[in-house]
Design a protein around this motif. Sequence first.
Motif, PDB file in Angstrom:
ATOM      1  N   THR A  19       4.850  -4.100  -3.800  1.00 49.64           N
ATOM      2  CA  THR A  19       4.407  -2.841  -4.388  1.00 49.64           C
ATOM      3  C   THR A  19       5.247  -2.533  -5.616  1.00 49.64           C
ATOM      4  O   THR A  19       6.475  -2.665  -5.579  1.00 49.64           O
ATOM      5  CB  THR A  19       4.539  -1.688  -3.371  1.00 49.64           C
ATOM      6  OG1 THR A  19       3.706  -1.974  -2.239  1.00 49.64           O
ATOM      7  CG2 THR A  19       4.126  -0.360  -3.982  1.00 49.64           C
TER       8      THR A  19
ATOM      9  N   THR B  62      -3.712   0.981 -10.169  1.00 53.75           N
ATOM     10  CA  THR B  62      -4.078   2.386  -9.999  1.00 53.75           C
ATOM     11  C   THR B  62      -3.279   3.238 -10.962  1.00 53.75           C
ATOM     12  O   THR B  62      -2.044   3.235 -10.939  1.00 53.75           O
ATOM     13  CB  THR B  62      -3.838   2.856  -8.551  1.00 53.75           C
ATOM     14  OG1 THR B  62      -4.659   2.084  -7.663  1.00 53.75           O
ATOM     15  CG2 THR B  62      -4.188   4.335  -8.395  1.00 53.75           C
TER      16      THR B  62
ATOM     17  N   ASN C 175       4.059   0.582   2.205  1.00 60.25           N
ATOM     18  CA  ASN C 175       3.922  -0.556   3.121  1.00 60.25           C
ATOM     19  C   ASN C 175       4.213  -0.131   4.558  1.00 60.25           C
ATOM     20  O   ASN C 175       4.890  -0.821   5.314  1.00 60.25           O
ATOM     21  CB  ASN C 175       4.828  -1.706   2.694  1.00 60.25           C
ATOM     22  CG  ASN C 175       4.540  -2.170   1.281  1.00 60.25           C
ATOM     23  OD1 ASN C 175       3.421  -2.017   0.777  1.00 60.25           O
ATOM     24  ND2 ASN C 175       5.531  -2.730   0.605  1.00 60.25           N
TER      25      ASN C 175
ATOM     26  N   MET D 235       0.835  -1.195   0.000  1.00 62.31           N
ATOM     27  CA  MET D 235       0.000   0.000   0.000  1.00 62.31           C
ATOM     28  C   MET D 235       0.877   1.255   0.000  1.00 62.31           C
ATOM     29  O   MET D 235       1.932   1.280   0.626  1.00 62.31           O
ATOM     30  CB  MET D 235      -0.918   0.004   1.234  1.00 62.31           C
ATOM     31  CG  MET D 235      -1.830   1.219   1.315  1.00 62.31           C
ATOM     32  SD  MET D 235      -2.864   1.229   2.803  1.00 62.31           S
ATOM     33  CE  MET D 235      -3.968  -0.151   2.429  1.00 62.31           C
TER      34      MET D 235
ATOM     35  N   ARG E  36      -4.182   1.277  -3.102  1.00 60.75           N
ATOM     36  CA  ARG E  36      -4.489   0.048  -2.366  1.00 60.75           C
ATOM     37  C   ARG E  36      -4.070  -1.206  -3.139  1.00 60.75           C
ATOM     38  O   ARG E  36      -4.035  -1.196  -4.378  1.00 60.75           O
ATOM     39  CB  ARG E  36      -5.981  -0.014  -2.053  1.00 60.75           C
ATOM     40  CG  ARG E  36      -6.455   1.211  -1.268  1.00 60.75           C
ATOM     41  CD  ARG E  36      -7.893   1.100  -0.795  1.00 60.75           C
ATOM     42  NE  ARG E  36      -8.298   2.330  -0.119  1.00 60.75           N
ATOM     43  CZ  ARG E  36      -7.977   2.639   1.126  1.00 60.75           C
ATOM     44  NH1 ARG E  36      -7.254   1.790   1.837  1.00 60.75           N
ATOM     45  NH2 ARG E  36      -8.375   3.772   1.666  1.00 60.75           N
TER      46      ARG E  36
ATOM     47  N   THR F 181      -4.410   7.376  -1.400  1.00 55.82           N
ATOM     48  CA  THR F 181      -3.958   6.039  -1.014  1.00 55.82           C
ATOM     49  C   THR F 181      -4.057   5.112  -2.211  1.00 55.82           C
ATOM     50  O   THR F 181      -5.078   5.116  -2.915  1.00 55.82           O
ATOM     51  CB  THR F 181      -4.805   5.487   0.146  1.00 55.82           C
ATOM     52  OG1 THR F 181      -4.677   6.347   1.280  1.00 55.82           O
ATOM     53  CG2 THR F 181      -4.352   4.079   0.529  1.00 55.82           C
TER      54      THR F 181
ATOM     55  N   HIS G 149      -8.471   1.855 -11.099  1.00 53.64           N
ATOM     56  CA  HIS G 149      -8.710   3.045 -10.291  1.00 53.64           C
ATOM     57  C   HIS G 149      -7.795   4.154 -10.803  1.00 53.64           C
ATOM     58  O   HIS G 149      -6.737   3.871 -11.374  1.00 53.64           O
ATOM     59  CB  HIS G 149      -8.409   2.740  -8.822  1.00 53.64           C
ATOM     60  CG  HIS G 149      -8.962   3.750  -7.860  1.00 53.64           C
ATOM     61  ND1 HIS G 149     -10.203   3.634  -7.287  1.00 53.64           N
ATOM     62  CD2 HIS G 149      -8.437   4.907  -7.364  1.00 53.64           C
ATOM     63  CE1 HIS G 149     -10.427   4.663  -6.493  1.00 53.64           C
ATOM     64  NE2 HIS G 149      -9.362   5.462  -6.520  1.00 53.64           N
TER      65      HIS G 149
ATOM     66  N   THR H 169       0.237  -4.126  -4.804  1.00 55.61           N
ATOM     67  CA  THR H 169      -0.107  -2.737  -5.079  1.00 55.61           C
ATOM     68  C   THR H 169       0.589  -2.319  -6.360  1.00 55.61           C
ATOM     69  O   THR H 169       1.821  -2.413  -6.457  1.00 55.61           O
ATOM     70  CB  THR H 169       0.347  -1.835  -3.920  1.00 55.61           C
ATOM     71  OG1 THR H 169      -0.293  -2.260  -2.714  1.00 55.61           O
ATOM     72  CG2 THR H 169      -0.008  -0.378  -4.193  1.00 55.61           C
TER      73      THR H 169
ATOM     74  N   GLU I 254       0.697   5.343   0.823  1.00 61.95           N
ATOM     75  CA  GLU I 254      -0.086   6.392   1.476  1.00 61.95           C
ATOM     76  C   GLU I 254       0.634   7.726   1.301  1.00 61.95           C
ATOM     77  O   GLU I 254       1.749   7.899   1.782  1.00 61.95           O
ATOM     78  CB  GLU I 254      -0.258   6.092   2.957  1.00 61.95           C
ATOM     79  CG  GLU I 254      -0.992   4.791   3.234  1.00 61.95           C
ATOM     80  CD  GLU I 254      -0.868   4.356   4.680  1.00 61.95           C
ATOM     81  OE1 GLU I 254      -1.734   4.760   5.485  1.00 61.95           O
ATOM     82  OE2 GLU I 254       0.100   3.645   5.001  1.00 61.95           O
TER      83      GLU I 254
END
Length: 301
Positions: free
Chosen positions: A148, A30, A61, A1, A25, A23, A196, A179, A3
Amino acid sequence: MIEVQDLTKRYGDRLAVDALSFTVRPGLVTGFLGPNGAGKSTTMRMIAGLDRPTAGRALVNGRPYAEHRAPLREVGLLLEAKAVHTSRSARDHLRALAATHGIDDRRVERLIELAGLREVARKRAGGFSLGMGQRLGIAAALLGDPATVILDEPVNGLDPEGVLWVRTLLRELAAEGRTVFLSSHLMSEMALTADHLVVVGRGRLIADLPVAELTARETTVLVRSPEAAVLTGHLLAEQATVAAVEQGLLEVGGLDAAAIGALAHRHGLPLHELTPRRASLEEAFMELTRDSVEYRAGVAA
């Protein structure tokens, strides 16, 4: 993830990223979109610890990237495909990266095969085309089998087979629960790849939503009628937007197909077509960012 929390970056008097928060996810692809100069690359560099934020922070993370003891195993990065030792072969480039994290040569060979580099594995990376450089950069990003993956313009310079490979790879990585965060200027490809979207303009967040929700916002209806001129008057009276596509064919916004059909019925006007049309991602993006374009082309003389 990933952030991003109130992330801000100033270069002197220029505000490149302005209190940006979002964020990314796991389990989704994304997409990161924005016009040129929107702050996308700067944001990605701050996430990767390559630029220091003026304010705010970015966590991958749960930690800043630089605090991970084995970053290749946490985050796979492709920010600049040509960031290689040009005199090294593709294989030696990957082996050198692998040695920093105790990754064995079997993983290197697996990535060479995955990225389609087998035929050029012994060639100097400095002589690679843009597309082959992208393949090598993606292989390097996946070397540590990270949870990620962050990729900046990953299909730039790739041929159609390469573009399809990247699209399939990213969707598979997301399906495994990883991610996946990528930027691209190719709207048609982003529409096929991303689930997304995070959209920025002039360093600020414009939208953070599913692809389907963005395109559903910009829906029109194709209406064909031998009484198109009369129908246009009634539609305008209902505050709809009307554009003539061709003789007898209208593109109508502001009313859905059911409302247009009911309107035509009330006035006894025949309809030969009533087709809802969802905007392409490119059209929705252009509408969303029209006030955030920093560099706008002129009209040819």
